[in-house]
Design a protein around this motif. Structure first.
Motif, PDB file in Angstrom:
ATOM      1  N   GLY A   6       0.676  -1.091  -0.106  1.00  0.00           N
ATOM      2  CA  GLY A   6      -0.411  -0.270   0.034  1.00  0.00           C
ATOM      3  C   GLY A   6       0.798   0.701  -0.347  1.00  0.00           C
ATOM      4  O   GLY A   6       0.540   2.248  -0.058  1.00  0.00           O
TER       5      GLY A   6
ATOM      6  N   ARG B 140      -0.499   6.491  -6.020  1.00  0.00           N
ATOM      7  CA  ARG B 140      -2.366   6.065  -5.382  1.00  0.00           C
ATOM      8  C   ARG B 140      -1.518   5.254  -4.070  1.00  0.00           C
ATOM      9  O   ARG B 140      -0.610   4.309  -4.192  1.00  0.00           O
ATOM     10  CB  ARG B 140      -2.804   5.360  -4.970  1.00  0.00           C
ATOM     11  N   GLN B 141      -1.629   5.953  -2.636  1.00  0.00           N
ATOM     12  CA  GLN B 141      -1.284   5.199  -1.414  1.00  0.00           C
ATOM     13  C   GLN B 141      -2.111   5.181  -0.452  1.00  0.00           C
ATOM     14  O   GLN B 141      -2.775   5.319  -0.147  1.00  0.00           O
ATOM     15  CB  GLN B 141       0.179   5.537  -0.812  1.00  0.00           C
ATOM     16  N   ASP B 142      -1.819   3.120  -0.224  1.00  0.00           N
ATOM     17  CA  ASP B 142      -3.377   3.491   0.787  1.00  0.00           C
ATOM     18  C   ASP B 142      -2.667   3.014   2.262  1.00  0.00           C
ATOM     19  O   ASP B 142      -1.538   2.156   2.057  1.00  0.00           O
ATOM     20  CB  ASP B 142      -4.215   2.192   0.066  1.00  0.00           C
ATOM     21  N   SER B 143      -2.867   2.861   3.123  1.00  0.00           N
ATOM     22  CA  SER B 143      -2.927   3.157   4.816  1.00  0.00           C
ATOM     23  C   SER B 143      -2.893   1.380   4.483  1.00  0.00           C
ATOM     24  O   SER B 143      -3.564   1.070   5.178  1.00  0.00           O
ATOM     25  CB  SER B 143      -3.572   3.516   5.666  1.00  0.00           C
TER      26      SER B 143
ATOM     27  N   ARG C  63      -6.516   2.977  12.284  1.00  0.00           N
ATOM     28  CA  ARG C  63      -6.857   3.152  10.632  1.00  0.00           C
ATOM     29  C   ARG C  63      -6.848   4.960  10.714  1.00  0.00           C
ATOM     30  O   ARG C  63      -6.488   4.920  12.334  1.00  0.00           O
ATOM     31  CB  ARG C  63      -8.103   2.834  10.203  1.00  0.00           C
TER      32      ARG C  63
ATOM     33  N   GLU D  79     -13.540  13.434   0.787  1.00  0.00           N
ATOM     34  CA  GLU D  79     -12.717  13.217  -0.175  1.00  0.00           C
ATOM     35  C   GLU D  79     -12.914  14.898  -0.360  1.00  0.00           C
ATOM     36  O   GLU D  79     -13.531  15.504  -1.362  1.00  0.00           O
ATOM     37  CB  GLU D  79     -13.185  12.650  -1.027  1.00  0.00           C
TER      38      GLU D  79
ATOM     39  N   GLU E  37     -11.717   3.047   2.912  1.00  0.00           N
ATOM     40  CA  GLU E  37     -10.629   3.808   2.421  1.00  0.00           C
ATOM     41  C   GLU E  37     -10.098   4.772   2.611  1.00  0.00           C
ATOM     42  O   GLU E  37     -10.619   5.583   3.417  1.00  0.00           O
ATOM     43  CB  GLU E  37     -10.856   3.771   0.897  1.00  0.00           C
ATOM     44  N   ASN E  38      -8.527   4.350   3.502  1.00  0.00           N
ATOM     45  CA  ASN E  38      -7.761   5.860   4.521  1.00  0.00           C
ATOM     46  C   ASN E  38      -6.929   5.715   2.442  1.00  0.00           C
ATOM     47  O   ASN E  38      -5.816   5.057   2.934  1.00  0.00           O
ATOM     48  CB  ASN E  38      -7.262   5.086   4.732  1.00  0.00           C
ATOM     49  N   SER E  39      -7.158   6.293   2.003  1.00  0.00           N
ATOM     50  CA  SER E  39      -6.007   7.028   0.312  1.00  0.00           C
ATOM     51  C   SER E  39      -5.491   8.113   0.479  1.00  0.00           C
ATOM     52  O   SER E  39      -6.254   8.804   0.528  1.00  0.00           O
ATOM     53  CB  SER E  39      -7.007   5.894  -0.055  1.00  0.00           C
TER      54      SER E  39
ATOM     55  N   THR F 190      -3.927   9.826  -2.664  1.00  0.00           N
ATOM     56  CA  THR F 190      -3.752  10.406  -4.289  1.00  0.00           C
ATOM     57  C   THR F 190      -2.909  10.826  -4.679  1.00  0.00           C
ATOM     58  O   THR F 190      -3.033  12.204  -4.546  1.00  0.00           O
ATOM     59  CB  THR F 190      -4.716   9.639  -5.387  1.00  0.00           C
TER      60      THR F 190
END
Length: 340
Positions: A145, A162-165, A193, A204, A332-334, A336
């Motif tokens: 991620g 994009r990076q996700d937790s 989280r 968002e 979702e925790n992202s 970009t």
């Protein structure tokens, strides 16, 4: 905004210590970190300002000259300090800002006390910088991620990243490089989280990224080296996503620092505030989360905390100057980033 050319095999990566150098006991880890960069096909050159005997690697004038020389050398494509330190602020009036602005952009990478240089460099010149892993962190493999600074530095102009937790972090401490200089696996022993401090609603939001370490940037707010509002007028008319993180100061100190930054206009153009996860101390009557809310809730923008952009591993590298889209929800925790 000006984004440095992507790193390619054969490019030169320079190492200098604008703040703290590398003591003898850390030289083995330093060697492993240099090897990790060289393994990607880059030529690593190490500067003279590296002494780790004191809290700075060399007198301020020498550190400023070496950093300026590296950032203006057309053969150097990235500059990566070993880590942060305490007093990089003494370099700011000594750097040759005109020469750095006129030169072809070079990636400058780091966090902690290196924020003292990264953030002003982007604010004053419009050149993007990478707030992320220092050189000594480079041997670590990023968890699923997340990206490393090397991957971001090699991305093409206009790339969207994009990076996700990963939902995991290290609950306390760091690896002992003296005993285990070879360590390359992150210990992520806790689950967690992101947290919205001002509401429970999903978010968002978009904006251009800027930010860094609270303990260092609070001393720049209101000075010519942290004119965030001017930067927004030139490069982010649609607003900013401002990120901050506490290295180690207790909740009272962080609360005062954030109030001061807000009063100096640091957050005026923010569409959202991102706050790095911290293990810094709470106080009997104020937690770190409460300190942020106390200082910044009056802004009326989303405040997303426990993001992987601080002194708690793992690291989510952020590009100062990138266009960003932040998503916070139950699923979702992202973040970009677009290099444009």
């Amino acid at each position: 905004m000006r984004f440095p050319s992507p790193l390619r095999p054969g490019d030169r990566v320079a190492v200098t210590s604008p703040s703290s150098g590398v003591p003898d006991a850390m030289r083995a880890r330093f060697g492993r970190a240099v090897e990790a960069v060289a393994a990607r096909g880059y030529e690593v050159v190490v500067g003279k300002c590296m002494d780790g005997a004191g809290h700075v690697s060399a007198p301020a004038a020498e550190r400023a000259r070496e950093l300026t020389a590296m950032l203006t050398d057309p053969s150097v494509r990235a500059v990566v300090p070993p880590w942060g330190g305490e007093t990089a602020i003494d370099l700011l009036p000594l750097l040759d800002w005109e020469a750095i602005t006129a030169a072809e952009p070079t990636w400058l990478v780091g966090f902690s006390d290196i924020s003292t240089i990264l953030t002003p460099l982007t604010l004053r010149t419009g050149i993007a910088t990478i707030h992320g892993n220092n050189l000594m962190d480079t041997p670590y493999r990023a968890p699923e991620g997340l990206l490393t600074w090397l991957e971001i530095g090699a991305a093409a102009p206009g790339a969207t990243l994009r990076q996700d937790s990963p939902g995991r972090y290290r609950s306390e401490g760091f690896d002992d490089y003296r005993t285990h200089p070879e360590v390359s696996e992150l210990t992520l022993d806790a689950s967690g989280r992101w947290t919205r401090l001002d509401s429970t609603q999903a978010v968002e939001v978009t904006g251009r990224l800027i930010g860094g370490c609270i303990e260092t940037l609070c001393h720049l707010a209101g000075t010519p080296f942290a004119d965030v509002a001017g930067f927004a007028r030139r490069h982010a008319p649609d607003g900013l996503i401002v990120y901050v993180e506490a290295a180690g100061d207790d909740a009272f100190t962080i609360c005062r620092a954030l109030h001061g930054m807000r009063l100096a206009g640091f957050f005026d153009e923010a569409n959202a505030i991102v706050v790095g996860r911290t293990t810094a101390a709470d106080t009997a009557s104020l937690t770190q989360h409460e300190a942020v809310f106390d200082a910044l809730s009056v802004l009326g923008v989303p405040i997303i905390a426990d993001v992987e952009c601080g002194h708690v591993v793992p690291y989510m590298p952020l590009v100062n100057g990138a266009q960003a889209r932040l998503v916070f929800s139950d699923t979702e925790n992202s973040l970009t980033q677009t290099l444009a």
